[in-house]
Motif scaffolding. Structure first.
Motif, mmCIF file in Angstrom:
data_model
loop_
_atom_site.group_PDB
_atom_site.id
_atom_site.type_symbol
_atom_site.label_atom_id
_atom_site.label_comp_id
_atom_site.label_asym_id
_atom_site.label_seq_id
_atom_site.Cartn_x
_atom_site.Cartn_y
_atom_site.Cartn_z
ATOM 1 N N LEU A 1 11.900 1.529 40.010
ATOM 2 C CA LEU A 1 13.126 0.812 40.391
ATOM 3 C C LEU A 1 12.766 -0.431 41.194
ATOM 4 C CD1 LEU A 1 15.402 3.766 41.558
ATOM 5 C CD2 LEU A 1 15.770 2.314 39.560
ATOM 6 N N HIS A 2 13.485 -1.517 40.944
ATOM 7 C CA HIS A 2 13.204 -2.762 41.661
ATOM 8 C C HIS A 2 14.481 -3.412 42.156
ATOM 9 C CE1 HIS A 2 8.911 -2.804 40.889
ATOM 10 N NE2 HIS A 2 9.245 -2.125 39.822
ATOM 11 N N GLU A 3 14.502 -3.615 43.454
ATOM 12 C CA GLU A 3 15.659 -4.202 44.102
ATOM 13 C C GLU A 3 15.449 -5.704 44.244
ATOM 14 O OE1 GLU A 3 18.034 -3.793 48.367
ATOM 15 O OE2 GLU A 3 16.458 -2.366 47.832
ATOM 16 N N GLY A 4 16.390 -6.466 43.695
ATOM 17 C CA GLY A 4 16.266 -7.916 43.776
ATOM 18 C C GLY A 4 16.983 -8.469 44.986
ATOM 19 N N GLY B 1 7.908 -12.028 43.308
ATOM 20 C CA GLY B 1 8.701 -12.040 42.090
ATOM 21 C C GLY B 1 8.207 -10.984 41.121
ATOM 22 N N LEU B 2 9.182 -10.400 40.427
ATOM 23 C CA LEU B 2 8.862 -9.435 39.378
ATOM 24 C C LEU B 2 9.043 -10.138 38.036
ATOM 25 C CD1 LEU B 2 8.355 -6.310 38.780
ATOM 26 C CD2 LEU B 2 10.825 -6.211 38.378
ATOM 27 N N ILE B 3 8.018 -10.082 37.215
ATOM 28 C CA ILE B 3 8.116 -10.663 35.881
ATOM 29 C C ILE B 3 8.138 -9.516 34.877
ATOM 30 C CG2 ILE B 3 7.023 -12.165 34.170
ATOM 31 C CD1 ILE B 3 5.559 -13.490 36.609
ATOM 32 N N TYR B 4 9.284 -9.359 34.225
ATOM 33 C CA TYR B 4 9.385 -8.311 33.210
ATOM 34 C C TYR B 4 9.824 -8.949 31.902
ATOM 35 C CZ TYR B 4 14.413 -8.325 34.381
ATOM 36 O OH TYR B 4 15.715 -8.686 34.606
ATOM 37 N N PHE B 5 9.709 -8.199 30.842
ATOM 38 C CA PHE B 5 9.891 -8.807 29.520
ATOM 39 C C PHE B 5 10.958 -8.075 28.718
ATOM 40 C CE2 PHE B 5 5.692 -9.650 31.104
ATOM 41 C CZ PHE B 5 5.500 -10.988 30.833
ATOM 42 N N VAL B 6 11.856 -8.861 28.145
ATOM 43 C CA VAL B 6 12.868 -8.318 27.243
ATOM 44 C C VAL B 6 12.625 -8.967 25.888
ATOM 45 C CG1 VAL B 6 15.334 -8.163 26.739
ATOM 46 C CG2 VAL B 6 14.539 -7.995 29.113
ATOM 47 N N ASP B 7 12.337 -8.161 24.888
ATOM 48 C CA ASP B 7 11.942 -8.685 23.573
ATOM 49 C C ASP B 7 10.787 -9.684 23.721
ATOM 50 O OD1 ASP B 7 13.860 -7.166 22.301
ATOM 51 O OD2 ASP B 7 15.375 -8.732 22.463
ATOM 52 N N LYS C 1 10.282 -11.725 25.940
ATOM 53 C CA LYS C 1 10.647 -12.958 26.655
ATOM 54 C C LYS C 1 10.639 -12.672 28.160
ATOM 55 C CE LYS C 1 13.378 -15.062 22.989
ATOM 56 N NZ LYS C 1 13.122 -13.976 22.003
ATOM 57 N N PRO C 2 10.000 -13.554 28.931
ATOM 58 C CA PRO C 2 9.845 -13.288 30.362
ATOM 59 C C PRO C 2 11.142 -13.435 31.155
ATOM 60 C CG PRO C 2 8.970 -15.445 29.822
ATOM 61 C CD PRO C 2 9.366 -14.813 28.520
ATOM 62 N N GLN C 3 11.371 -12.513 32.077
ATOM 63 C CA GLN C 3 12.511 -12.542 32.991
ATOM 64 C C GLN C 3 11.955 -12.534 34.406
ATOM 65 O OE1 GLN C 3 15.550 -12.297 31.201
ATOM 66 N NE2 GLN C 3 14.211 -12.196 29.397
ATOM 67 N N TRP C 4 12.686 -13.156 35.310
ATOM 68 C CA TRP C 4 12.237 -13.250 36.705
ATOM 69 C C TRP C 4 13.227 -12.565 37.618
ATOM 70 C CZ3 TRP C 4 8.106 -15.131 39.459
ATOM 71 C CH2 TRP C 4 8.307 -15.353 40.833
ATOM 72 N N GLN C 5 12.735 -11.687 38.474
ATOM 73 C CA GLN C 5 13.588 -11.107 39.513
ATOM 74 C C GLN C 5 12.969 -11.451 40.865
ATOM 75 O OE1 GLN C 5 13.377 -7.044 40.905
ATOM 76 N NE2 GLN C 5 15.525 -6.722 40.445
ATOM 77 N N GLN C 6 13.714 -12.236 41.641
ATOM 78 C CA GLN C 6 13.260 -12.573 42.996
ATOM 79 C C GLN C 6 13.415 -11.350 43.872
ATOM 80 O OE1 GLN C 6 12.459 -15.980 43.587
ATOM 81 N NE2 GLN C 6 11.598 -15.431 45.557
ATOM 82 N N GLN C 7 12.384 -11.017 44.637
ATOM 83 C CA GLN C 7 12.469 -9.843 45.492
ATOM 84 C C GLN C 7 12.349 -10.239 46.949
ATOM 85 O OE1 GLN C 7 9.637 -6.910 44.083
ATOM 86 N NE2 GLN C 7 11.066 -6.313 42.491
ATOM 87 N N SER C 8 12.921 -9.381 47.783
ATOM 88 C CA SER C 8 12.816 -9.661 49.217
ATOM 89 C C SER C 8 11.430 -9.243 49.694
ATOM 90 C CB SER C 8 13.897 -8.887 49.969
ATOM 91 O OG SER C 8 14.007 -7.593 49.465
#
Ligand SMILES: [Ca+2]
Length: 162
Positions: free
Chosen positions: A120-123, A146-152, A154-161
């Motif tokens: 689990l990742h809290e943004g 930052g968390l870099i995860y991929f959907v299909d 394609k890179p997605q970015w989640q800024q984390q505290s």
């Protein structure tokens, strides 16, 4: 067998280390992919961080993929290239291609690592997500994560505290 071991023992360690280039530390399947990407996008391996390569299943197809730290030859901008085990086209983030709060140059990154599928990742600004596949975490201590995860793929970015 004993004779063979003896021969290897005679080879000076320095000579062996000298011929082990960084590229050879990639899995066999990934080496031609990296060679093609490096040529087409003018990227080099960046050895600034240790390790410079991580394995993980970043698209969730049960096959291990490879993420390598890279820099663009023309301007030295750093990023990450993901080589997919079952897909010919790699994905590049950073190294001149901007992603979220990570920007287009990852030279700010001090640590990076793999976050496991299912975690689990809290943004900071977005909802908590549960990873469907492995992902990459990039960090500068006391500054940004930052968390870099991929959907299909394609890179997605989640800024984390922090
Ligand atoms: Ca995979």
């Amino acid at each position: 067998m004993k004779a063979l071991a003896g021969i290897f023992a005679l080879v000076p360690i320095a000579a062996v280390a000298g011929v082990i280039t960084a590229q050879w530390q990639l899995p066999n399947w990934a080496q031609p992919q990296w060679a093609a990407l490096s040529k087409s996008q003018q990227l080099e391996l960046s050895l600034r961080l240790n390790p410079f390569v991580w394995q993980g299943d970043f698209d969730g197809d049960k096959a291990l993929d490879v993420a390598v730290l890279v820099k663009r030859s023309s301007d030295g901008k750093e990023g990450i290239a993901v080589l997919w085990r079952n897909e010919a086209t790699p994905t590049v983030v950073g190294a001149g291609t901007s992603i979220g709060g990570g920007g287009d140059d990852f030279s700010w990154v001090e640590y990076w690592g793999v976050e496991e599928s299912g975690s689990l990742h809290e943004g900071s600004y977005a909802e908590t997500i549960r990873l469907d596949a492995d992902a990459l975490l990039v960090t500068k201590e006391g500054s940004a994560t930052g968390l870099i995860y991929f959907v299909d793929r394609k890179p997605q970015w989640q800024q984390q505290s922090d």
